[in-house]
Design a protein around this motif. Structure first.
Motif, short mmCIF file in Angstrom:
data_model
loop_
_atom_site.label_atom_id
_atom_site.label_comp_id
_atom_site.label_asym_id
_atom_site.label_seq_id
_atom_site.Cartn_x
_atom_site.Cartn_y
_atom_site.Cartn_z
N GLY A 283 36.28 -45.89 6.84
CA GLY A 283 37.36 -46.58 6.09
C GLY A 283 37.27 -48.10 6.52
O GLY A 283 36.77 -48.41 7.46
N TRP A 585 40.18 -44.37 -1.18
CA TRP A 585 41.40 -44.53 -0.27
C TRP A 585 42.61 -44.63 -0.84
O TRP A 585 42.83 -45.49 -1.75
CB TRP A 585 41.13 -45.55 0.88
CG TRP A 585 39.97 -45.14 2.01
CD1 TRP A 585 38.64 -45.05 1.74
CD2 TRP A 585 40.17 -44.60 3.07
NE1 TRP A 585 37.98 -44.79 2.87
CE2 TRP A 585 38.82 -44.29 3.56
CE3 TRP A 585 41.28 -44.34 4.10
CZ2 TRP A 585 38.84 -43.66 5.00
CZ3 TRP A 585 41.14 -43.78 5.15
CH2 TRP A 585 39.82 -43.61 5.66
N GLY A 620 41.70 -46.88 8.23
CA GLY A 620 41.23 -46.79 6.94
C GLY A 620 41.17 -48.12 6.20
O GLY A 620 40.75 -49.02 6.53
#
Length: 622
Positions: A283, A585, A620
Motif C-alpha cells: 500500500g 485500495w 495503505g
C-alpha cells in the motif's frame, strides 16, 4: 494500468450538394465509422460519468524499468510514465479524442469540428477558440501544421499512420486543411483527429540557460503542454509526479466532463513487476492494479489488506476487440524465413497444458488477428472474401482455400506425441534433421537455436513450457530476461529471435495495419512489424482494407487479410481474456456504471477524502 488502444478512429461526414452542384461544407463534432454515435453532434458528456465528481487527492501508480526523456515522439530515449508515443498522454491534447464507450468513434477536443469532401481527398479541422497552452497562449492552426510536419518527419509511427497525407496548411488562425495523395480512403479524413498538437513557440524557444530546444532530441526539461496535467516534479529514472491543471482550458469540453479528477498522479518505478506486486500489497505506492497475471488473480489475493477489506477487486467485462497476443518469430533471421519452420514451431506450443497448469484455466485461446468480433475469419473462404482471395490464388497456400485454419490441440490423450511428430516432419522438409539428439541443418550441421526475449517473470511463465517442448525436439531453446529499457531497445531495432507481442485491434482497421504488416514497415526501426513480414499479398490486402468503400467490403477484406496472416504462420497465437481484472485500495468513488466497451474508465473515478485519510492513518494507500 491496462488501457485498450483503438488506433482506428471515427466516421465520415455527409457532404450536402447544392442545386448548383457546389459543395457546402458541413461540420461535425462527433463521428463514427460504425453507424451513428449514440450522442450525435449534441454530445454534452458521457452518459456514465458523474458530472459533479469531486476533484482532489493523490493517485499512486507504479511501473517497471526507468525513463530518460520527456519527448516520446522520437525513437531515442525512454519516455516517462504519463507520456504516450502515440496520442497526447497527460500533457498534450489531440485534435479529437477517441470515445471510451463506443467503437470507432471520436469527439471534439482541440478541434471543435471537422469536415471533408465526399471524395475523401482532404479534411479540414476547425479549432476551438478556447484552446490554450498552459502559459495562456492560444493553440493555433500554425501549431497544428508545425506538429504535423515535425511528427511525420521524426516519428516513425506517425509517418506510417499518415503516409497518404501530403500537406497541412493553415487556412486561417483556427482552421487547418490536410490534403491526401489518394481519394477513397474514408477513414483518413477522420484519423487526423489522432494528431497530437505540440507548442511550436515553446519548442522553438530556449531553455533556462538560453540554449535552443531541439524537438528531435530527448529532454528532461518539463515541456509546455495543453492537457489536463503538467509535470510537478521528478527524479530522473525513478519517479515522476503530475499535477492537475486547475484552470485547464478543456475541463468543460464534453469528453472531459466528470473525468480526470485526481489532483496528483504519482508514478514510482520498480526494477520488475514482482516488486510492483509487493508494493501494491503493502500500500501507498500503487492504488489501482490492472491484474495481468493469472496466478495472482487466482490465488494471490489472500494478503492482510485484502482480507481486512482495505483492498477490493472486481471483474469488468469488455465489448472491445481483443488484442492479438502471440509469439512472434523474427524473419529477418534466416532460420525463420521458411514457412514450414514457423508452422513446426506453432505445432510445438501446447496452450491447453499451459492454460491448465500455469494460467489456472482463466484464458481463452487466440485464433485470429482480429479475435472476438465480426472481423475474424472462420471456416473456409466464401462469398466476397473468396472473390478477393481468388485474385491472389497462385501466391497463397492451396489449403487456404479448402481447409479451415485450426491451431494444434493438446487436449486429447496422445496429442503431444502426434503434434511433435508433425513438427518434426515439417522441420525435416525444411532441411533440419536430428543428430545426436540435436536439431541441426542437414547441410551445414548448424544447430537450430531459439532465444526467447522477455523482461519479467511473467514472460518466463508464458514461454517456459514452450521452451521445454522445443528442447524435447532437439532445439537449443533458451529464455533471456533483460530489463525493460534493454527490451524496448532490442525490439525497436528487431534484435531478437522470438518474443511476445501484443497488437491492439479495433472494429475499424485502417492505416495502422501498414505499421503491423507492410513490407515498408519491416525495414523501419520502431515499427510494429516485429515479424519482418514482406509479402506482396499482405501489402495488397492492407491497402484494400484501408480503401474499403463500405462496411461490407471492409469486413470481407479484413477476413481475407486475417486468413492470409494465419496461414503465413507469422505469429504463434497465445490467449486473451474478455474482461479486465482490477483491484484497488478502497479510497475511490466511481460512477454507478462503467463503459462496457473498454471495461473500466479509471479517469471517471475520484478519491473520497475520508477513505484516503483512513488508509493513510491505518496503513495503505496514501
Amino acid at each position: 494500468m491496462r488501457f485498450r488502444t483503438v488506433l482506428s478512429l471515427i466516421g465520415f461526414a455527409v457532404v450536402a450538394l447544392q442545386p448548383a452542384a457546389a459543395q457546402e461544407r458541413e461540420w461535425h463534432s462527433t463521428a463514427s465509422l460504425i453507424g451513428e454515435s449514440k450522442y450525435g453532434d449534441d454530445f454534452e458528456r458521457y452518459d456514465y460519468v458523474n458530472p459533479d465528481a469531486p476533484k482532489g487527492g493523490t493517485f499512486n501508480a507504479t511501473t517497471s524499468g526507468s525513463f530518460d526523456s520527456f519527448n516520446p515522439y522520437i525513437i531515442r530515449g525512454t519516455p516517462a510514465a504519463g507520456f504516450a508515443r502515440f496520442g497526447g498522454g497527460l500533457l498534450y491534447d489531440t485534435l479529437m479524442e477517441q470515445a471510451t464507450d463506443e467503437p470507432s468513434t471520436s469527439h471534439a477536443l482541440v478541434a471543435e469540428a471537422y469536415s471533408n469532401p465526399d471524395d475523401y481527398s482532404s479534411a479540414t479541422y476547425r479549432l476551438n477558440p478556447k484552446a490554450r497552452w498552459h502559459d495562456g497562449e492560444p493553440i493555433t492552426a500554425e501549431d497544428v501544421v508545425w506538429s504535423f510536419n515535425v511528427l511525420k518527419e521524426n516519428s516513425q509511427l506517425y509517418n506510417r499512420y499518415y503516409e497518404n497525407v501530403t500537406e497541412a496548411v493553415a487556412v486561417n488562425d483556427h482552421e487547418v486543411e490536410f490534403t491526401f495523395n489518394e481519394t477513397g480512403n474514408r477513414e483518413l479524413p477522420h484519423i487526423m483527429g489522432d494528431l497530437v498538437v505540440l507548442p511550436k513557440h515553446w519548442w522553438e524557444g530556449t531553455d533556462a540557460d538560453g540554449n535552443p530546444r531541439d524537438v528531435t532530441e530527448p529532454t528532461l526539461e518539463p515541456p509546455l503542454g495543453s492537457g489536463p496535467y503538467r509535470i510537478k516534479s521528478f527524479n530522473a529514472g525513478s519517479e515522476i509526479i503530475w499535477e492537475r491543471v486547475d484552470d485547464y482550458w478543456g475541463k468543460d469540453v464534453p469528453v472531459k466532463v466528470g473525468r480526470e479528477n485526481f489532483d496528483i498522479r504519482r508514478y514510482v518505478y520498480f526494477r520488475d513487476r514482482n516488486s510492483e506486486w509487493e508494493a501494491f500489497k503493502k500500500g501507498g505506492l500503487e492504488d489501482i492494479r490492472s491484474e495481468l497475471r493469472s496466478q495472482y488473480w487466482a490465488e494471490g489475493y489472500d494478503f492482510p489488506a485484502f482480507q481486512e477489506g482495505k483492498v477490493v477487486r472486481k471483474t469488468f467485462p469488455t465489448k472491445s476487440p481483443e488484442p492479438m497476443q502471440g509469439f512472434t518469430m523474427n524473419m529477418r533471421r534466416d532460420k525463420f524465413k521458411d514457412r514450414r519452420v514457423r508452422m513446426a514451431l506453432t505445432y510445438l506450443f501446447d496452450f491447453e497444458t499451459m492454460n491448465r497448469t500455469r494460467l489456472y484455466g482463466l484464458r481463452t485461446r487466440t485464433d485470429s488477428y482480429f479475435v472476438g468480433d465480426e472481423l475474424a475469419s472462420s471456416g473456409v473462404p466464401e462469398g466476397r472474401e473468396l472473390e478477393i482471395l481468388e485474385e491472389y490464388r497462385d501466391q497463397l497456400p492451396p489449403e487456404l482455400f479448402t481447409e479451415e485454419f485450426t491451431l494444434p490441440d493438446y487436449s486429447e490423450r496422445g496429442a503431444q506425441r502426434a503434434n511433435q511428430r508433425k513438427a518434426f516432419e515439417l522441420f525435416r522438409q525444411a532441411g533440419w534433421v536430428s543428430r545426436d539428439g540435436k536439431l541441426v541443418n542437414e547441410t551445414t550441421g548448424e544447430p537450430f537455436t531459439v532465444e526467447y526475449l522477455g523482461s519479467s517473470p511473467t514472460d518466463e511463465i508464458i514461454a517456459g513450457l514452450f521452451v521445454e517442448d522445443m528442447r524435447k525436439l532437439g532445439i537449443d531453446a533458451s529464455i533471456r530476461i533483460v530489463d525493460q529499457a534493454q527490451e524496448i531497445n532490442r525490439l525497436q531495432n528487431f534484435d531478437f529471435d522470438m518474443t511476445t507481442v501484443i497488437l491492439a485491434q479495433s472494429l475499424s482497421p485502417g492505416n495502422e495495419q501498414r505499421d503491423f504488416w507492410s513490407s515498408t514497415a519491416a525495414d523501419q526501426p520502431d515499427s510494429r512489424n516485429y515479424s519482418g513480414i514482406k509479402d506482396p499479398v499482405v501489402d495488397a490486402l492492407v491497402d484494400r482494407v484501408i480503401f474499403a468503400k463500405d462496411r461490407e467490403e471492409l469486413i470481407a477484406t479484413t477476413h481475407a487479410l486475417d486468413r492470409v496472416l494465419l496461414w503465413g504462420y507469422y505469429y504463434i497465437p497465445q490467449f486473451y481474456s474478455p474482461e479486465v481484472w482490477l483491484a484497488w485500495w478502497d479510497k475511490f468513488g466511481m460512477p454507478d456504471k462503467q463503459p462496457s466497451y473498454i471495461g473500466a474508465d479509471i479517469d471517471s473515478w475520484w478519491i473520497v477524502p475520508e477513505k484516503e485519510a483512513a488508509l493513510a492513518t491505518n496503513g495503505g494507500g496514501q
